[in-house]
Every structure is written in C-alpha cells, then in structure tokens.
Design a protein around this motif. Structure first.
Motif, PDB file in Angstrom:
ATOM      1  N   PRO A  95       0.800  -1.229   0.000  1.00  0.00           N
ATOM      2  CA  PRO A  95       0.000   0.000   0.000  1.00  0.00           C
ATOM      3  C   PRO A  95       0.834   1.282   0.000  1.00  0.00           C
ATOM      4  N   LEU A  96       1.913   1.319   0.763  1.00  0.00           N
ATOM      5  CA  LEU A  96       2.725   2.532   0.812  1.00  0.00           C
ATOM      6  C   LEU A  96       3.391   2.800  -0.538  1.00  0.00           C
ATOM      7  N   GLU A  97       3.868   1.751  -1.178  1.00  0.00           N
ATOM      8  CA  GLU A  97       4.477   1.917  -2.503  1.00  0.00           C
ATOM      9  C   GLU A  97       3.441   2.428  -3.504  1.00  0.00           C
ATOM     10  N   ARG A  98       2.248   1.891  -3.431  1.00  0.00           N
ATOM     11  CA  ARG A  98       1.199   2.329  -4.359  1.00  0.00           C
ATOM     12  C   ARG A  98       0.840   3.792  -4.145  1.00  0.00           C
ATOM     13  N   ILE A  99       0.798   4.221  -2.880  1.00  0.00           N
ATOM     14  CA  ILE A  99       0.487   5.635  -2.618  1.00  0.00           C
ATOM     15  C   ILE A  99       1.533   6.528  -3.267  1.00  0.00           C
ATOM     16  N   ASP A 121       1.501   5.826  -7.347  1.00  0.00           N
ATOM     17  CA  ASP A 121       0.298   6.201  -8.096  1.00  0.00           C
ATOM     18  C   ASP A 121      -0.246   7.579  -7.725  1.00  0.00           C
ATOM     19  N   CYS A 122      -0.231   7.902  -6.439  1.00  0.00           N
ATOM     20  CA  CYS A 122      -0.904   9.118  -5.989  1.00  0.00           C
ATOM     21  C   CYS A 122       0.024  10.321  -5.858  1.00  0.00           C
ATOM     22  N   VAL A 123       1.304  10.109  -5.680  1.00  0.00           N
ATOM     23  CA  VAL A 123       2.217  11.240  -5.538  1.00  0.00           C
ATOM     24  C   VAL A 123       3.011  11.424  -6.824  1.00  0.00           C
ATOM     25  N   ASP A 125       9.146   6.567 -13.470  1.00  0.00           N
ATOM     26  CA  ASP A 125      10.106   5.608 -12.914  1.00  0.00           C
ATOM     27  C   ASP A 125      10.196   5.811 -11.399  1.00  0.00           C
ATOM     28  N   VAL A 126       9.481   4.980 -10.653  1.00  0.00           N
ATOM     29  CA  VAL A 126       9.459   5.080  -9.196  1.00  0.00           C
ATOM     30  C   VAL A 126      10.038   3.795  -8.625  1.00  0.00           C
ATOM     31  N   ARG A 127      11.050   3.940  -7.797  1.00  0.00           N
ATOM     32  CA  ARG A 127      11.693   2.777  -7.169  1.00  0.00           C
ATOM     33  C   ARG A 127      11.682   2.978  -5.666  1.00  0.00           C
ATOM     34  N   ARG A 128      11.339   1.955  -4.960  1.00  0.00           N
ATOM     35  CA  ARG A 128      11.296   2.043  -3.499  1.00  0.00           C
ATOM     36  C   ARG A 128      12.284   1.053  -2.925  1.00  0.00           C
ATOM     37  N   ARG A 129      13.144   1.551  -2.092  1.00  0.00           N
ATOM     38  CA  ARG A 129      14.150   0.705  -1.424  1.00  0.00           C
ATOM     39  C   ARG A 129      13.930   0.826   0.065  1.00  0.00           C
TER      40      ARG A 129
END
Length: 59
Positions: free
Chosen positions: A7-11, A14-16, A24-28
């Motif tokens: 959910p946090l990655e999607r926020i 997608d939303c920010v 290109d959004v990458r979450r580490r």
C-alpha cells in the motif's frame, strides 16, 4: 501474498509521483535504523547513492 501489493508503494507511485508525471518510481526499504550498526548504515548509504546514480545517470 498481498492482493493489492504494497500500500505505501502504491500511494507514492500512483498518488504522488504518478500525478506529477514521474514514471520511474523505485522504493528501497532498509531495516530498523535505530538498532543497526554504523557499518550497516554506511552500506545503506552506498546502496542509496548507487540507486540515485543509476536512476539519474547523465549520458
């Protein structure tokens, strides 16, 4: 397995950033910082630096 993903990655994706036109959004994620050693934190900083350089490489 999560049906809708993280959910946090999607926020953030997608939303920010998605609404700002950033495709290109990458979450580490890093482990608990407060209990980590200085050496572990240094390695995390190196990983973050490598990801930034890879993502924003100027050719």
């Amino acid at each position: 397995m999560r049906v809708f993903g993280d959910p946090l990655e999607r926020i953030w994706k997608d939303c920010v950033f998605g609404l700002c036109g950033v495709p290109d959004v990458r979450r580490r994620m890093f482990e608990t910082v407060v209990t980590s050693s200085p050496g572990t934190r240094l390695e995390w900083l190196r990983q973050a630096e490598a990801l930034v350089l890879e993502t924003f490489a100027v050719s």
